[in-house]
Write a protein that holds these residues in place. Structure first.
Motif, short mmCIF file in Angstrom:
data_model
loop_
_atom_site.label_atom_id
_atom_site.label_comp_id
_atom_site.label_asym_id
_atom_site.label_seq_id
_atom_site.Cartn_x
_atom_site.Cartn_y
_atom_site.Cartn_z
N LYS A 129 0.83 -1.20 0.00
CA LYS A 129 0.00 0.00 0.00
C LYS A 129 0.87 1.25 0.00
O LYS A 129 0.58 2.23 -0.70
N THR A 130 1.93 1.21 0.78
CA THR A 130 2.85 2.35 0.85
C THR A 130 3.50 2.61 -0.52
O THR A 130 3.62 3.76 -0.95
N VAL A 131 3.89 1.54 -1.19
CA VAL A 131 4.49 1.68 -2.52
C VAL A 131 3.49 2.28 -3.50
O VAL A 131 3.82 3.18 -4.28
N TYR A 132 2.24 1.80 -3.47
CA TYR A 132 1.22 2.32 -4.37
C TYR A 132 0.93 3.79 -4.11
O TYR A 132 0.76 4.58 -5.04
N SER B 66 8.57 7.17 2.26
CA SER B 66 7.99 5.84 2.05
C SER B 66 8.99 4.73 2.39
O SER B 66 8.60 3.69 2.90
N LEU B 67 10.28 4.95 2.15
CA LEU B 67 11.28 3.94 2.55
C LEU B 67 11.34 3.79 4.07
O LEU B 67 11.44 2.67 4.58
N VAL B 68 11.28 4.91 4.78
CA VAL B 68 11.29 4.85 6.24
C VAL B 68 10.02 4.16 6.75
O VAL B 68 10.09 3.29 7.63
N VAL B 69 8.89 4.51 6.19
CA VAL B 69 7.62 3.89 6.60
C VAL B 69 7.64 2.40 6.30
O VAL B 69 7.22 1.57 7.12
N MET B 70 8.15 2.02 5.13
CA MET B 70 8.22 0.59 4.78
C MET B 70 9.15 -0.17 5.72
O MET B 70 8.90 -1.33 6.04
N LEU C 253 1.59 9.46 -5.71
CA LEU C 253 1.99 10.84 -5.43
C LEU C 253 3.01 11.35 -6.45
O LEU C 253 2.93 12.49 -6.92
N ILE C 254 3.97 10.51 -6.78
CA ILE C 254 4.99 10.91 -7.76
C ILE C 254 4.36 11.12 -9.13
O ILE C 254 4.65 12.10 -9.82
N THR C 255 3.45 10.23 -9.50
CA THR C 255 2.75 10.39 -10.79
C THR C 255 1.91 11.65 -10.79
O THR C 255 1.89 12.39 -11.79
N LEU C 256 1.25 11.94 -9.68
CA LEU C 256 0.43 13.15 -9.58
C LEU C 256 1.27 14.41 -9.74
O LEU C 256 0.88 15.34 -10.45
N THR C 257 2.44 14.45 -9.11
CA THR C 257 3.29 15.63 -9.24
C THR C 257 3.77 15.81 -10.68
O THR C 257 3.85 16.95 -11.17
#
Length: 93
Positions: free
Chosen positions: A11-14, A77-81, A19-23
């Motif tokens: 979920k975090t990866v998605y 996201s890496l920290v959260v993962m 977010l990156i795609t949106l920016t």
């Protein structure tokens, strides 16, 4: 090499990819400028002076802003993962 992710990590990866795609989509919609601008040079037609140029306050999303947001998204996201690892994964290491 295969990386196994649990549901929360997926979920975090998605979310990060979204977010990156949106920016990047926002960047393209703003005209795909390389640098973020807060003012734009506009030509104005005037009967007395002819064509003059004037600076107007207008925000233009740049690639630099998109890259900064993308880098922050990847780091967070890496920290959260990392903290979403299963206890089973920690015992195997």
């Amino acid at each position: 090499m295969s990386i196994k992710l649990n549901k929360n990590q997926k979920k975090t990866v998605y979310v990060a990819i979204s977010l990156i795609t949106l920016t990047l989509v926002i960047w393209i919609l703003y005209g795909a400028e390389i640098f973020t601008k807060t003012e734009v040079l506009v030509e104005i037609e005037d009967e007395l002076f002819g064509t003059t140029k004037e600076w107007r306050k207008e925000f233009v999303w740049g690639l630099d802003l998109s890259l900064i947001i993308s880098a922050i998204t990847v780091a967070v996201s890496l920290v959260v993962m990392y903290f979403q690892k299963n206890k089973r994964d920690k015992n195997e290491s």
